[in-house]
Design a protein around this motif. Structure first.
Motif, PDB file in Angstrom:
ATOM      1  N   PHE A 148       1.316  -1.123   0.062  1.00 15.97           N
ATOM      2  CA  PHE A 148       0.316   0.155   0.057  1.00 15.97           C
ATOM      3  C   PHE A 148       1.298   1.206  -0.362  1.00 15.97           C
ATOM      4  O   PHE A 148       1.684   1.177   0.474  1.00 15.97           O
ATOM      5  CB  PHE A 148      -0.825   0.243   1.455  1.00 15.97           C
ATOM      6  N   ASP A 149       0.654   2.685  -0.279  1.00 12.16           N
ATOM      7  CA  ASP A 149       0.719   3.603  -0.691  1.00 12.16           C
ATOM      8  C   ASP A 149       1.070   4.221   1.127  1.00 12.16           C
ATOM      9  O   ASP A 149      -0.214   4.233   1.577  1.00 12.16           O
ATOM     10  CB  ASP A 149       0.449   4.250  -1.411  1.00 12.16           C
ATOM     11  N   ALA A 150       2.067   4.869   1.009  1.00 18.28           N
ATOM     12  CA  ALA A 150       2.275   5.095   2.356  1.00 18.28           C
ATOM     13  C   ALA A 150       3.082   6.904   2.119  1.00 18.28           C
ATOM     14  O   ALA A 150       3.683   7.087   3.391  1.00 18.28           O
ATOM     15  CB  ALA A 150       2.945   4.908   3.358  1.00 18.28           C
ATOM     16  N   GLY A 151       3.086   7.317   0.480  1.00 13.83           N
ATOM     17  CA  GLY A 151       3.733   8.687   1.008  1.00 13.83           C
ATOM     18  C   GLY A 151       4.809   8.325   0.869  1.00 13.83           C
ATOM     19  O   GLY A 151       5.681   7.866   1.354  1.00 13.83           O
ATOM     20  N   SER A 152       5.134   9.711   1.356  1.00 10.22           N
ATOM     21  CA  SER A 152       6.648  10.340   1.624  1.00 10.22           C
ATOM     22  C   SER A 152       6.639  10.742   3.261  1.00 10.22           C
ATOM     23  O   SER A 152       5.207  11.383   3.317  1.00 10.22           O
ATOM     24  CB  SER A 152       7.423  11.525   0.493  1.00 10.22           C
ATOM     25  N   ARG A 153       7.779  10.113   4.033  1.00 13.94           N
ATOM     26  CA  ARG A 153       7.952  10.869   5.121  1.00 13.94           C
ATOM     27  C   ARG A 153       8.310  12.847   5.175  1.00 13.94           C
ATOM     28  O   ARG A 153       9.347  12.298   4.808  1.00 13.94           O
ATOM     29  CB  ARG A 153       8.355  10.043   5.880  1.00 13.94           C
ATOM     30  N   SER A 154       8.097  13.406   6.402  1.00  9.57           N
ATOM     31  CA  SER A 154       8.491  14.619   6.074  1.00  9.57           C
ATOM     32  C   SER A 154       8.698  14.820   7.588  1.00  9.57           C
ATOM     33  O   SER A 154       7.612  14.214   8.729  1.00  9.57           O
ATOM     34  CB  SER A 154       7.601  15.514   5.298  1.00  9.57           C
ATOM     35  N   PHE A 155       9.927  15.578   8.144  1.00 10.31           N
ATOM     36  CA  PHE A 155       9.445  16.268   9.499  1.00 10.31           C
ATOM     37  C   PHE A 155       8.500  17.154   9.900  1.00 10.31           C
ATOM     38  O   PHE A 155       8.131  18.314   9.061  1.00 10.31           O
ATOM     39  CB  PHE A 155      10.993  16.351  10.103  1.00 10.31           C
ATOM     40  N   TYR A 156       8.026  17.502  11.656  1.00  7.49           N
ATOM     41  CA  TYR A 156       7.389  18.189  11.760  1.00  7.49           C
ATOM     42  C   TYR A 156       7.789  18.683  13.102  1.00  7.49           C
ATOM     43  O   TYR A 156       8.297  17.527  13.420  1.00  7.49           O
ATOM     44  CB  TYR A 156       5.769  17.712  11.415  1.00  7.49           C
ATOM     45  N   THR A 157       7.537  19.835  13.428  1.00  6.34           N
ATOM     46  CA  THR A 157       8.249  20.302  14.604  1.00  6.34           C
ATOM     47  C   THR A 157       7.250  21.114  15.351  1.00  6.34           C
ATOM     48  O   THR A 157       6.824  21.540  14.772  1.00  6.34           O
ATOM     49  CB  THR A 157       9.689  20.802  14.250  1.00  6.34           C
ATOM     50  N   THR A 158       7.700  21.356  16.622  1.00  2.80           N
ATOM     51  CA  THR A 158       6.854  21.975  17.576  1.00  2.80           C
ATOM     52  C   THR A 158       7.049  23.030  18.215  1.00  2.80           C
ATOM     53  O   THR A 158       6.235  24.368  18.233  1.00  2.80           O
ATOM     54  CB  THR A 158       6.163  20.798  19.450  1.00  2.80           C
ATOM     55  N   LYS A 159       8.289  23.834  17.887  1.00  2.00           N
ATOM     56  CA  LYS A 159       8.925  24.622  18.909  1.00  2.00           C
ATOM     57  C   LYS A 159       9.207  25.672  17.348  1.00  2.00           C
ATOM     58  O   LYS A 159       9.192  26.949  17.285  1.00  2.00           O
ATOM     59  CB  LYS A 159      10.079  24.524  19.791  1.00  2.00           C
ATOM     60  N   ARG A 160      10.087  25.200  16.838  1.00  2.00           N
ATOM     61  CA  ARG A 160      11.062  26.617  15.869  1.00  2.00           C
ATOM     62  C   ARG A 160      10.549  25.767  14.479  1.00  2.00           C
ATOM     63  O   ARG A 160      10.856  24.338  14.370  1.00  2.00           O
ATOM     64  CB  ARG A 160      12.197  26.406  16.035  1.00  2.00           C
ATOM     65  N   LYS A 161      10.257  26.615  13.744  1.00  2.00           N
ATOM     66  CA  LYS A 161      10.309  26.276  12.065  1.00  2.00           C
ATOM     67  C   LYS A 161      11.896  25.269  11.780  1.00  2.00           C
ATOM     68  O   LYS A 161      12.715  26.501  12.127  1.00  2.00           O
ATOM     69  CB  LYS A 161      10.059  27.530  11.429  1.00  2.00           C
ATOM     70  N   VAL A 162      11.996  24.189  11.108  1.00  2.00           N
ATOM     71  CA  VAL A 162      13.250  23.852  10.306  1.00  2.00           C
ATOM     72  C   VAL A 162      13.204  23.821   8.116  1.00  2.00           C
ATOM     73  O   VAL A 162      11.730  23.682   7.822  1.00  2.00           O
ATOM     74  CB  VAL A 162      13.358  22.617  10.657  1.00  2.00           C
ATOM     75  N   GLU A 163      14.377  24.405   8.094  1.00  2.00           N
ATOM     76  CA  GLU A 163      13.845  24.595   6.554  1.00  2.00           C
ATOM     77  C   GLU A 163      15.349  23.611   5.963  1.00  2.00           C
ATOM     78  O   GLU A 163      15.805  23.647   5.120  1.00  2.00           O
ATOM     79  CB  GLU A 163      14.251  25.957   6.053  1.00  2.00           C
ATOM     80  N   ASN A 164      16.427  23.388   6.532  1.00  2.00           N
ATOM     81  CA  ASN A 164      17.533  23.148   6.914  1.00  2.00           C
ATOM     82  C   ASN A 164      18.293  21.864   7.230  1.00  2.00           C
ATOM     83  O   ASN A 164      17.568  22.054   8.810  1.00  2.00           O
ATOM     84  CB  ASN A 164      18.567  23.699   6.249  1.00  2.00           C
ATOM     85  N   PRO A 165      19.264  20.788   7.448  1.00  2.00           N
ATOM     86  CA  PRO A 165      19.315  19.626   8.154  1.00  2.00           C
ATOM     87  C   PRO A 165      20.334  20.753   9.385  1.00  2.00           C
ATOM     88  O   PRO A 165      20.217  19.970  10.533  1.00  2.00           O
ATOM     89  CB  PRO A 165      20.752  18.750   7.351  1.00  2.00           C
ATOM     90  N   GLU A 166      20.500  21.727   9.309  1.00  2.00           N
ATOM     91  CA  GLU A 166      21.332  22.611   9.971  1.00  2.00           C
ATOM     92  C   GLU A 166      20.305  22.762  11.742  1.00  2.00           C
ATOM     93  O   GLU A 166      20.843  22.763  13.012  1.00  2.00           O
ATOM     94  CB  GLU A 166      22.145  23.906   9.944  1.00  2.00           C
ATOM     95  N   GLN A 167      19.369  23.381  11.156  1.00  2.00           N
ATOM     96  CA  GLN A 167      17.970  23.537  12.637  1.00  2.00           C
ATOM     97  C   GLN A 167      17.137  22.183  12.904  1.00  2.00           C
ATOM     98  O   GLN A 167      17.247  22.330  13.431  1.00  2.00           O
ATOM     99  CB  GLN A 167      17.505  24.408  11.380  1.00  2.00           C
ATOM    100  N   LEU A 168      17.993  20.786  12.550  1.00  2.00           N
ATOM    101  CA  LEU A 168      17.659  19.569  13.581  1.00  2.00           C
ATOM    102  C   LEU A 168      18.656  19.941  14.146  1.00  2.00           C
ATOM    103  O   LEU A 168      18.318  18.495  15.002  1.00  2.00           O
ATOM    104  CB  LEU A 168      17.918  19.263  12.326  1.00  2.00           C
ATOM    105  N   THR A 169      20.030  20.405  14.363  1.00  2.00           N
ATOM    106  CA  THR A 169      21.082  20.103  15.377  1.00  2.00           C
ATOM    107  C   THR A 169      20.519  19.718  16.405  1.00  2.00           C
ATOM    108  O   THR A 169      19.089  21.460  17.288  1.00  2.00           O
ATOM    109  CB  THR A 169      22.129  20.956  14.630  1.00  2.00           C
ATOM    110  N   GLY A 170      20.166  18.958  17.490  1.00  2.00           N
ATOM    111  CA  GLY A 170      20.076  18.783  18.485  1.00  2.00           C
ATOM    112  C   GLY A 170      17.950  18.388  19.370  1.00  2.00           C
ATOM    113  O   GLY A 170      17.880  18.681  19.868  1.00  2.00           O
TER     114      GLY A 170
END
Length: 331
Positions: A148-170
């Motif tokens: 079954f198709d489960a689409g593509s997985r993407s990130f979601y966050t609660t406190k701050r916007k993430v636009e690049n890998p560096e902003q995922l740090t921590g």
């Protein structure tokens, strides 16, 4: 003909009649297969399973049906897979990631940015590679029937916007209980934190984790958008759902019954892909309407951040499979 010959012939005929009668009885018996999955009844997967059951009943003349238990009523994906193995449950729907412990080759779906696009993804699933992966669980008493198709997985966050890998740090990012998922998120710079799906809403709400990753319909139907106001469409992995039957149940079916179930599976796959495309579009619109900021990622930096994962694959058993999948995308 001697009396002895007549006697032997009578026994052979009687045995043949008994065998044919037994086959006929089995062919005509009502077969109800218990099917467990962990998703909501409004989810495209559940609706597609309802459709699959309707097709199965139709093609079998009412002699076969699925008894569907949604919303993890019978346990987590890992638990229901174990029930399948011992023959206490007939079928289930699990993420390919959940099958990694039983079918190591399924780890390939957890590799980030492996597929060029959705067409390449389905080209792989519909190829001999996809079928081999479905069959690979048989030694572990689980048999894949379809994807079954489960689409593509993407990130979601609660406190701050993430636009690049560096902003995922921590950031503590929830992942499935999959070593591949843990390695991917850690490689991108975040702190991978396995949390069960049923506990994730509370974990996001209380700050135990600061984000997660999943496809748009799951993000919407889980109501995680209520506590996560940023959704980054980076589409790092495309991990299919797999419809699985225990080999104990499969082997108990006649060849005709197996054929009916296979037909119902094939028709449900087509139906589910249509529902999934609609649900993805609808879910993204609904979370936007609820105040979620949906960000379309520049995937280049994310693809670069996961290069070490592919470097570690060199010389492993998974490398030839990865190369075969990449070769499909070049045609």
């Amino acid at each position: 003909m001697s009396n002895y010959s007549v006697f032997i012939r009578s026994i052979v005929v009687a045995l043949l009649i008994m065998v044919l009668s037994a086959c006929s009885d089995k062919q005509n018996e009502h077969v109800a297969i218990r099917f467990s999955h962990g998703l909501d009844t409004q989810h495209p997967v559940h609706k597609s399973l309802i459709y699959m059951n309707e097709v199965l009943q139709q093609v079998s003349g009412g002699s076969m049906e699925l008894i569907i238990y949604p919303s993890a009523q019978l346990g987590s994906e890992r638990e229901v897979l174990e029930l399948l193995q011992i023959g206490s449950l007939g079928m289930t729907k699990v993420s390919a990631s959940s099958l990694e412990a039983f079918v190591p080759q399924m780890k390939v779906f957890s590799l980030p940015y492996l597929f060029n696009n959705h067409a390449h993804f389905w080209q792989t699933l519909n190829s001999e590679i996809g079928q081999q992966l479905l069959d690979a669980g048989t030694p572990y008493r689980v048999k894949g029937l379809g994807y079954f198709d489960a689409g593509s997985r993407s990130f979601y966050t609660t406190k701050r916007k993430v636009e690049n890998p560096e902003q995922l740090t921590g950031l503590k990012i929830r992942v499935m209980n999959s070593q591949s998922a843990v390695d991917m998120v850690n490689t991108m710079g975040a702190s991978a934190t396995p949390v069960s799906w049923g506990e994730l809403y509370t974990a996001l709400q209380q700050g135990i984790v600061e984000g997660a990753e999943n496809n748009p319909p799951s993000f919407y139907f889980s109501k995680h958008y209520e506590v996560s106001k940023y959704y980054l469409l980076d589409e790092h992995t495309a991990i299919p759902d797999v419809i699985v039957i225990g080999t104990h149940k499969w082997n108990s079916l006649t060849q005709q019954q197996q054929s009916w179930l296979t037909q119902a599976m094939q028709e449900a796959v087509v139906y589910q892909r249509i529902l999934w495309a609609e649900a993805t579009k609808d879910s993204l619109q609904k979370v936007k309407d609820a105040g979620v900021e949906v960000i379309v990622a520049d995937k280049t930096s994310f693809q670069k951040s996961v290069e070490p994962i592919y470097q570690k694959l060199q010389g492993t058993k998974l490398e030839p499979l990865v190369n075969s999948i990449k070769a499909l995308g070049e045609h």
